[in-house]
Scaffold this active site. Structure first.
Site, PDB file in Angstrom:
ATOM      1  N   GLY A   1       0.833  -1.194   0.000  1.00  0.00           N
ATOM      2  CA  GLY A   1       0.000   0.000   0.000  1.00  0.00           C
ATOM      3  C   GLY A   1       0.866   1.242   0.000  1.00  0.00           C
ATOM      4  O   GLY A   1       1.956   1.256  -0.577  1.00  0.00           O
ATOM      5  N   GLU A   2       0.397   2.299   0.615  1.00  0.00           N
ATOM      6  CA  GLU A   2       1.037   3.613   0.729  1.00  0.00           C
ATOM      7  C   GLU A   2       1.515   4.181  -0.606  1.00  0.00           C
ATOM      8  O   GLU A   2       2.436   4.986  -0.679  1.00  0.00           O
ATOM      9  CB  GLU A   2       2.163   3.611   1.762  1.00  0.00           C
ATOM     10  CG  GLU A   2       3.358   2.716   1.505  1.00  0.00           C
ATOM     11  CD  GLU A   2       4.333   2.638   2.680  1.00  0.00           C
ATOM     12  OE1 GLU A   2       5.557   2.746   2.457  1.00  0.00           O
ATOM     13  OE2 GLU A   2       3.871   2.466   3.832  1.00  0.00           O
TER      14      GLU A   2
END
Length: 352
Positions: A305-306
């Site tokens: 993610g991120e």
């Protein structure tokens, strides 16, 4: 239809008013590509990316001078069901890590000269637990979408969308199951690394949510507000705003794609200005991308993610723009072009 008939109608109106691709710019890139010092088609998808950039930026040749990674962070009430291996405090702790430059995304952005912004979406106020209530009410959902639209201010020419939020893969799985069917087990993965018992709780939570909201899932925006997090609503808004401002978008992984799936379910062409940055190892991301008609640029078994996969893909998009605009033509470089085949020579003779 929505409960009030008003806030979501504004979103539908924006989606209906989205501009289409600038085909004149795309055609100009295609024409110039034929003159560049390389065999036709030899750069494969890189050539397609240059055309895509031109079509959605509305200019030829396309340029990527101000790429920006936007990460939206939110907390989820469904975390109370024990669906994550980490406590909710990790969301804020990771935002502090972003600010200190200590996360993976910081290093990727630095490596490829990408701008980076993080948005805290009321982390101290988790959404409702969708197993027994709506995650968001309609007005709050639309207000968060509007926040995501405003987050693009600043003149970026390529946007990479990412997220951070404990339990958000559970919300994403519920969204996919509500939109596409197939059952909770198909869409639930291990997220941050839950064990077998955690995965069972995750599947049970999605099943409970689907049962609780069963009579309200025909409208994709209702699916968003009942199951989604604030970060997903903001990502939907950012995708809409990017289209209206002619900014191409790179989607990150499983959670970001779930937000895009909401818009796609309303109007399939609404995410034509979006590329899938990578194929995540989380859940049934590959199945979701097939539903959206998106071929990912990368497949590195990532599930962080991120915005990490989208940011890596941005390097390829930047390279595609640079190659197209910077390469010499055969005439400029005084390089001989491909010789006509005997068949082409014969055809020309017949025409003469």
């Amino acid at each position: 239809m929505s409960d009030s008939g008003l806030p979501f109608d504004d979103i539908r109106h924006l989606i209906a008013s989205m501009p289409g691709p600038d085909m004149a710019s795309a055609n100009a890139v295609r024409a110039r590509d034929k003159e560049l010092t390389k065999p036709a088609g030899s750069l494969g998808r890189m050539e397609e990316i240059a055309e895509w950039l031109a079509a959605w930026q509305g200019k030829a040749p396309p340029r990527v001078d101000r790429p920006l990674v936007c990460v939206f962070a939110g907390n989820h009430g469904v975390a109370a069901q024990g669906v994550s291996a980490y406590p909710q405090e990790v969301t804020r702790q990771m935002l502090e890590n972003f600010a200190a430059g200590g996360a993976a995304i910081n290093q990727i952005c630095a490596a490829f000269d990408l701008g980076f912004k993080v948005f805290d979406l009321a982390l101290d106020l988790p959404t409702g637990d969708f197993t027994r209530e709506d995650a968001l009410d309609e007005r709050a959902c639309v207000a968060t979408m509007a926040f995501g639209m405003e987050a693009l201010a600043g003149g970026a020419d390529l946007i990479c969308l990412g997220e951070m939020g404990i339990a958000n893969t559970t919300s994403a799985a519920a969204i996919y199951a509500a939109l596409y069917g197939g059952g909770a087990a198909l869409w639930c993965g291990r997220g941050t690394g839950v064990d077998d018992e955690g995965l069972k709780r995750k599947i049970a939570a999605v099943e409970a949510g689907l049962a609780f909201h069963a009579n309200h899932l025909s409208d994709p925006l209702e699916v968003l507000r009942r199951f989604g997090g604030r970060e997903m609503a903001a990502i939907c808004g950012a995708i809409i705003a990017a289209r209206l401002q002619r900014i191409p978008v790179i989607l990150d992984g499983y959670v970001v794609t779930a937000a895009a799936a909401i818009l796609h379910a309303i109007e399939p062409s609404s995410i034509d200005h979006c590329l899938a940055g990578h194929l995540s190892a989380e859940g049934a991301h590959a199945e979701a991308l097939v539903r959206l008609g998106k071929q990912p640029l990368l497949a590195l078994d990532m599930r962080l993610g991120e915005g990490s996969g989208a940011a890596l893909a941005a390097a390829l998009v930047k390279a595609a723009a640079a190659v197209h605009s910077g390469m010499a033509t055969f005439e400029q470089a005084q390089v001989s072009q491909k010789e006509n085949s005997q068949k082409e020579i014969s055809q020309k003779g017949q025409l003469q």
